[in-house]
Design an enzyme around this catalytic site. Structure first.
Site, mmCIF file in Angstrom:
data_model
loop_
_atom_site.group_PDB
_atom_site.id
_atom_site.type_symbol
_atom_site.label_atom_id
_atom_site.label_comp_id
_atom_site.label_asym_id
_atom_site.label_seq_id
_atom_site.Cartn_x
_atom_site.Cartn_y
_atom_site.Cartn_z
ATOM 1 N N GLY A 9 0.850 -1.187 0.000
ATOM 2 C CA GLY A 9 0.000 0.000 0.000
ATOM 3 C C GLY A 9 0.879 1.228 0.000
ATOM 4 O O GLY A 9 1.635 1.453 0.949
ATOM 5 N N VAL A 120 -1.261 -1.521 9.685
ATOM 6 C CA VAL A 120 -1.562 -0.109 9.913
ATOM 7 C C VAL A 120 -2.972 0.240 9.429
ATOM 8 O O VAL A 120 -3.581 1.201 9.893
ATOM 9 C CB VAL A 120 -0.522 0.793 9.208
ATOM 10 C CG1 VAL A 120 -0.722 2.263 9.552
ATOM 11 C CG2 VAL A 120 0.899 0.360 9.561
ATOM 12 N N HIS A 177 -7.860 0.938 18.985
ATOM 13 C CA HIS A 177 -7.276 2.114 18.330
ATOM 14 C C HIS A 177 -8.426 2.993 17.830
ATOM 15 O O HIS A 177 -8.900 2.845 16.716
ATOM 16 C CB HIS A 177 -6.397 1.670 17.160
ATOM 17 C CG HIS A 177 -5.706 2.803 16.457
ATOM 18 N ND1 HIS A 177 -4.958 3.744 17.111
ATOM 19 C CD2 HIS A 177 -5.659 3.136 15.142
ATOM 20 C CE1 HIS A 177 -4.471 4.603 16.244
ATOM 21 N NE2 HIS A 177 -4.884 4.262 15.031
#
Length: 311
Positions: A9, A120, A177
């Site tokens: 990515g 991520v 998160h």
């Protein structure tokens, strides 16, 4: 030492991560994008290579859309997927990104079956869980970046308020998160002095709020997610694995009974080294922190179950 790191990515976060990794000695980089965006991977690889040259550093870096290029990677950094737009929460990305992550997982399993994976992509805890399920990797080799970035935001705010160096600040951020993340104030300090002795409770509440909503504030100001801090956090975690640093981090990991939690990914304090997660540290939490963690875990568990139902 020579190590191969694949960044899957090449949007803003992937590009920033690759740039932050470029100075790491002995690392070669592969930037991978889907075929319709291969030109972006090639362009960023060229740009980062030229930046390294300007700084008199040798760097082997490739931009491609060919999954075979990640074969044998020691570490795969996964940033693929749709980023946030103004007005979106991380959870709003669930359906958009779950299928992307499943495809990424299958290709990592095929081409880099021995790699440590750092996730991520948002919603981060849920995407880490999906990648774990679809690679079949041991839990210690799949790691979500979450708490390391949240902790950096928290320490930045504390340093600005107290007027101290960030090197003096110790912080622990647990939970999901997102807006339910849990700053563990009983284990946060400046130079060993508990925060509640240095900062008024009203200001601490403000710092916690800004930590939880810091990513969204960047999105509202810039129109997309922040990326420099995320890239720096990725590089730090990659270095901990490559150089077997036994470093302490807060990261999203698979719960296997720690803190009374089981069967999904959630932010916890860990030790990271060459094999990935080498230890999950169980801290003594006070009653309020336990309750915050329980509520955060409930939300993450529900989203993880929802993700598993998406075909």
């Amino acid at each position: 030492m020579h190590a191969k790191v694949a960044v899957i990515g090449c949007g803003n976060v992937g590009g920033a991560a690759a740039s932050a990794l470029a100075p790491v000695e002995g690392v070669s980089l592969v930037l991978l994008e889907e075929p319709c965006r291969e030109s972006i991977a090639k362009a960023k690889a060229a740009d980062i290579s030229q930046a390294a040259c300007a700084q008199r550093r040798d760097l082997q870096i490739t931009g491609t859309s060919d999954w075979a290029a990640i074969e044998g990677a020691n570490i795969c950094v996964v940033t693929a997927g749709r980023p946030r737009s103004p007005g979106m929460s991380r959870d709003d990305l669930l359906e958009a990104n779950v299928r992307t992550i499943r495809n990424v997982a299958l290709n990592i399993k095929r081409y880099s079956p021995g790699s440590v994976v750092i996730v991520v992509t948002n919603p981060l805890d849920i995407m880490a869980h999906q990648l774990f399920l679809h690679t079949g990797f041991p839990a210690y080799r799949v790691i979500g970046m979450s708490g390391h970035l949240d902790g950096a935001r928290f320490r930045s705010l504390v340093a600005a308020h107290v007027g101290c160096s960030v090197r003096e600040i110790g912080s622990i951020i647990m939970g999901g998160h997102g807006e339910t993340m849990v700053p563990v104030l009983s284990h946060c300090s400046v130079g060993g002095i508990p925060l509640n002795l240095l900062i008024r409770s009203s200001q601490l509440r403000r710092i916690i709020y800004e930590t939880r909503h810091g990513g969204g504030q960047i999105v509202s100001l810039m129109g997309t997610s922040g990326y420099f801090a995320a890239g720096a956090c990725v590089a730090d975690m990659v270095s901990a694995v490559l150089f077997d640093r036994k470093g302490s981090f807060c990261a999203s990991v698979y719960a296997q009974g720690e803190y009374g939690l089981q069967g999904f990914f959630l932010g916890m304090p860990v030790i990271m080294g060459r094999s990935g997660i080498e230890k999950i540290v169980e801290l003594k939490l006070n009653d309020r922190e336990h309750e915050w963690l329980r509520k955060s875990a409930q939300k993450v568990r529900a989203l993880s179950e929802r993700a598993c139902s998406i075909l």
